[in-house]
Motif scaffolding. Structure first.
Motif, PDB file in Angstrom:
ATOM      1  N   LEU A 197      -1.751   9.841   5.277  1.00  0.00           N
ATOM      2  CA  LEU A 197      -1.511   9.034   5.965  1.00  0.00           C
ATOM      3  C   LEU A 197      -1.858   7.489   5.002  1.00  0.00           C
ATOM      4  CD1 LEU A 197      -0.551   7.278   8.311  1.00  0.00           C
ATOM      5  CD2 LEU A 197      -2.755   7.274   9.379  1.00  0.00           C
ATOM      6  N   HIS A 198      -2.993   7.530   4.429  1.00  0.00           N
ATOM      7  CA  HIS A 198      -3.697   6.536   3.542  1.00  0.00           C
ATOM      8  C   HIS A 198      -2.676   6.363   2.339  1.00  0.00           C
ATOM      9  CE1 HIS A 198      -8.029   6.125   4.840  1.00  0.00           C
ATOM     10  NE2 HIS A 198      -7.117   6.068   6.156  1.00  0.00           N
ATOM     11  N   TYR A 199      -2.155   7.460   1.656  1.00  0.00           N
ATOM     12  CA  TYR A 199      -1.629   7.392   0.662  1.00  0.00           C
ATOM     13  C   TYR A 199      -0.143   6.947   0.969  1.00  0.00           C
ATOM     14  CZ  TYR A 199       0.663   8.709  -3.937  1.00  0.00           C
ATOM     15  OH  TYR A 199       1.233   8.784  -5.205  1.00  0.00           O
ATOM     16  N   LEU A 200       0.429   7.365   2.007  1.00  0.00           N
ATOM     17  CA  LEU A 200       1.702   6.648   2.376  1.00  0.00           C
ATOM     18  C   LEU A 200       1.701   5.226   2.510  1.00  0.00           C
ATOM     19  CD1 LEU A 200       3.104   9.456   4.919  1.00  0.00           C
ATOM     20  CD2 LEU A 200       4.136   8.673   2.880  1.00  0.00           C
ATOM     21  N   TRP A 201       0.685   4.773   3.142  1.00  0.00           N
ATOM     22  CA  TRP A 201       0.512   3.456   3.397  1.00  0.00           C
ATOM     23  C   TRP A 201       0.397   2.702   2.080  1.00  0.00           C
ATOM     24  CZ3 TRP A 201       1.188   3.335   8.467  1.00  0.00           C
ATOM     25  CH2 TRP A 201       1.152   2.056   9.115  1.00  0.00           C
ATOM     26  N   GLU A 202      -0.673   3.169   1.029  1.00  0.00           N
ATOM     27  CA  GLU A 202      -0.823   2.629  -0.114  1.00  0.00           C
ATOM     28  C   GLU A 202       0.443   2.793  -0.918  1.00  0.00           C
ATOM     29  OE1 GLU A 202      -3.644   3.407  -4.029  1.00  0.00           O
ATOM     30  OE2 GLU A 202      -4.508   2.499  -1.975  1.00  0.00           O
ATOM     31  N   ALA A 203       1.204   3.707  -0.959  1.00  0.00           N
ATOM     32  CA  ALA A 203       2.290   3.961  -1.845  1.00  0.00           C
ATOM     33  C   ALA A 203       3.552   3.068  -1.312  1.00  0.00           C
ATOM     34  CB  ALA A 203       2.919   5.393  -1.947  1.00  0.00           C
ATOM     35  N   GLY A 204       3.257   2.599   0.089  1.00  0.00           N
ATOM     36  CA  GLY A 204       4.523   1.759   0.806  1.00  0.00           C
ATOM     37  C   GLY A 204       4.170   0.406   0.638  1.00  0.00           C
ATOM     38  N   GLU A 205       3.027   0.070  -0.229  1.00  0.00           N
ATOM     39  CA  GLU A 205       2.533  -1.436  -0.495  1.00  0.00           C
ATOM     40  C   GLU A 205       2.119  -1.934   1.013  1.00  0.00           C
ATOM     41  OE1 GLU A 205       5.112  -3.342  -3.136  1.00  0.00           O
ATOM     42  OE2 GLU A 205       5.399  -1.625  -4.358  1.00  0.00           O
ATOM     43  N   LEU A 206       1.708  -1.063   1.831  1.00  0.00           N
ATOM     44  CA  LEU A 206       1.290  -1.770   3.382  1.00  0.00           C
ATOM     45  C   LEU A 206       0.019  -2.081   3.355  1.00  0.00           C
ATOM     46  CD1 LEU A 206       3.461   0.736   5.571  1.00  0.00           C
ATOM     47  CD2 LEU A 206       3.832  -1.652   4.967  1.00  0.00           C
ATOM     48  N   ARG A 231       9.869  -2.578   9.291  1.00  0.00           N
ATOM     49  CA  ARG A 231       9.596  -2.812   7.915  1.00  0.00           C
ATOM     50  C   ARG A 231       8.455  -1.755   7.542  1.00  0.00           C
ATOM     51  NH1 ARG A 231       9.707  -8.148   4.496  1.00  0.00           N
ATOM     52  NH2 ARG A 231      11.994  -7.734   5.116  1.00  0.00           N
ATOM     53  N   VAL A 232       7.832  -1.648   8.231  1.00  0.00           N
ATOM     54  CA  VAL A 232       6.606  -0.499   8.168  1.00  0.00           C
ATOM     55  C   VAL A 232       7.221   0.888   8.023  1.00  0.00           C
ATOM     56  CG1 VAL A 232       4.913   0.803   9.377  1.00  0.00           C
ATOM     57  CG2 VAL A 232       4.557  -1.537   9.444  1.00  0.00           C
ATOM     58  N   ARG A 233       8.181   1.146   8.935  1.00  0.00           N
ATOM     59  CA  ARG A 233       9.088   2.470   9.014  1.00  0.00           C
ATOM     60  C   ARG A 233       9.612   2.423   7.554  1.00  0.00           C
ATOM     61  NH1 ARG A 233      14.080   4.188  10.345  1.00  0.00           N
ATOM     62  NH2 ARG A 233      14.134   6.482  10.925  1.00  0.00           N
ATOM     63  N   ALA A 234      10.489   1.477   7.183  1.00  0.00           N
ATOM     64  CA  ALA A 234      11.075   1.662   5.912  1.00  0.00           C
ATOM     65  C   ALA A 234      10.234   1.833   4.867  1.00  0.00           C
ATOM     66  CB  ALA A 234      12.125   0.351   5.672  1.00  0.00           C
ATOM     67  N   SER A 235       9.064   1.227   4.861  1.00  0.00           N
ATOM     68  CA  SER A 235       8.163   1.336   3.696  1.00  0.00           C
ATOM     69  C   SER A 235       7.614   2.798   3.557  1.00  0.00           C
ATOM     70  CB  SER A 235       6.964   0.406   3.519  1.00  0.00           C
ATOM     71  OG  SER A 235       7.326  -1.040   3.624  1.00  0.00           O
ATOM     72  N   LEU A 236       7.452   3.468   4.877  1.00  0.00           N
ATOM     73  CA  LEU A 236       6.701   4.773   4.925  1.00  0.00           C
ATOM     74  C   LEU A 236       7.728   5.654   4.131  1.00  0.00           C
ATOM     75  CD1 LEU A 236       4.963   4.682   8.089  1.00  0.00           C
ATOM     76  CD2 LEU A 236       3.807   4.630   5.729  1.00  0.00           C
ATOM     77  N   LEU A 237       9.211   5.615   4.863  1.00  0.00           N
ATOM     78  CA  LEU A 237      10.385   6.369   4.296  1.00  0.00           C
ATOM     79  C   LEU A 237      10.615   6.562   2.898  1.00  0.00           C
ATOM     80  CD1 LEU A 237      12.406   6.161   7.551  1.00  0.00           C
ATOM     81  CD2 LEU A 237      10.780   7.937   6.969  1.00  0.00           C
TER      82      LEU A 237
END
Length: 396
Positions: free
Chosen positions: A137-146, A161-167
């Motif tokens: 979860l942390h890596y998805l958040w970081e890689a998604g620039e969230l 926007r959060v969803r799009a960044s994660l996907l």
């Protein structure tokens, strides 16, 4: 201002013709190159809210020039540092191969669901070199620039926007050799006027979660915002936003969840502005019941930035009003007994600033580890808040 090279043609970041060129490059899988350094650095194109956006490749932020908006301070300041090269491998195409410490299959026998590996347990095992569910979860958040924020983004980051960044981030990752995007389910924002289209897309996305044949069944991973917890007949229900059905969690797992994530739940309940994010592996029975196998949680503020104490949220609130960019540091597999950078200010001059919070009751080992971390990154200016010594120090 960034400059990009796409094919043989160079573009300024605000060039009017860049949008059309990005659409073509996205269709033909052409990577833009950031010209902040020589040789230029590869980027990738993501589709966010109907627009094509250039994003940095996974774990490449520290390779950009410090004046480049894509720059990030070294990942050794966060819990990510101990996972590079062991739990996370980047190939020549920029894809991140993830090694997981939780299963993505389940035998067709009734097993008791489990919580994801807790950080302190991972520390006792000398920091497992695989990613816990929370670390994913942390890596998805970081890689998604969230983890990034600046004041000009206020009001522009919602769940869509959060969803799009994660996907988009998941498209750059593989897990157990398969694309993570194939098994990641993030609920789509519900709109009444598009309910039939949303239902059709949801059914297609969840098809892989149904048990379809004898033998071990495949599990999917969901990242969703918790709306509420509710009682069920012999279990508990986790109701998430934008979904018409709940996830079922067994009573024993529910009790352990409350104990393990007591701090996160307390923070979430303290303000209506905060959001509780869950990541879970799950399957769907033949009767259509979605059941959780493993689960981890994370609390985020109104800007969807993770935090782990009221002191850290106070710092984030102060920084959120500034024009300069701030980047939140995350723990991944590390326990709370180990220091990590709370926030970095990469645009600060003459040098980026790393902001640390020393919590009440911090041990001597914590202080020594913090001093050692600061010594290893001499190009970064440290800012330290010892909570027990009084109010927050003046911001840089």
């Amino acid at each position: 201002m960034r400059k990009f090279l796409i094919g043989e043609q160079a573009f300024d970041e605000d060039a009017p013709e860049l949008r059309a060129r990005l659409e073509q490059a996205y269709t033909h899988n052409v990577r833009p190159l950031c010209q902040c350094k020589d040789p230029p650095l590869p980027m990738y194109i993501a589709r966010v809210d109907g627009l094509h956006v250039i994003k940095r490749m996974p774990l490449s932020g520290h390779r950009h020039h410090p004046t480049c908006p894509s720059y990030e301070p070294p990942y050794e300041l966060s819990g990510l540092g101990s996972l590079i090269g062991s739990a996370i491998h980047i190939d020549a195409n920029g894809k991140a191969a993830l090694r997981l410490d939780f299963p993505l299959t389940k035998k067709n026998v009734r097993n008791t669901p489990a919580l994801s590996t807790h950080a302190s347990e991972a520390a006792l095992r000398n920091e497992t070199k695989k990613l816990s569910l929370r670390a994913v979860l942390h890596y998805l958040w970081e890689a998604g620039e969230l983890t990034e924020w600046r004041a000009s983004w206020t009001g522009k980051r919602g769940w869509s926007r959060v969803r799009a960044s994660l996907l988009n981030a998941a498209l750059q990752m593989t897990a157990q050799g398969d694309p993570l995007s194939d098994i990641l389910f993030v609920p789509e924002v519900f709109h009444q006027e598009d309910r039939e289209g949303i239902a059709a897309r949801r059914a297609a996305a969840l098809a892989g979660a149904y048990a379809s044949r004898p033998g071990p069944r495949k599990l999917m991973v969901t990242v969703a915002e918790v709306k509420e917890f509710a009682a069920a007949r012999v279990s508990r229900k986790i109701v998430v936003r934008h979904l018409p059905f709940p996830f079922i969690i067994e009573e024993g797992t529910w009790k352990r969840l409350g104990a393990r994530y007591e701090t996160d739940l307390e923070l979430w309940r303290s303000s209506e502005d905060f959001h509780l994010i869950m990541i879970a592996t799950f399957g769907i029975s033949d009767t259509g019941i979605a059941s959780i196998e493993e689960i981890a949680m994370m609390v985020v503020n109104e800007n969807w930035i993770p935090f782990e104490s009221v002191h850290e949220q106070h710092l984030l609130e102060r920084l959120s009003r500034l024009k300069r960019k701030s980047v939140k540091g995350l723990r991944f597999n590390l326990s709370r007994e180990q220091p990590v950078v709370s926030v970095t200010l990469p645009e600060q001059r003459p040098a980026p600033v790393a902001m640390f919070i020393v919590p009440p009751g911090a041990s001597e080992d914590f202080e020594n580890a913090l001093a050692e971390m600061i010594d290893t990154i001499p190009e970064i200016t440290p800012w330290i808040w010892h909570v027990t010594e009084g109010e927050m120090p003046r911001l840089p």
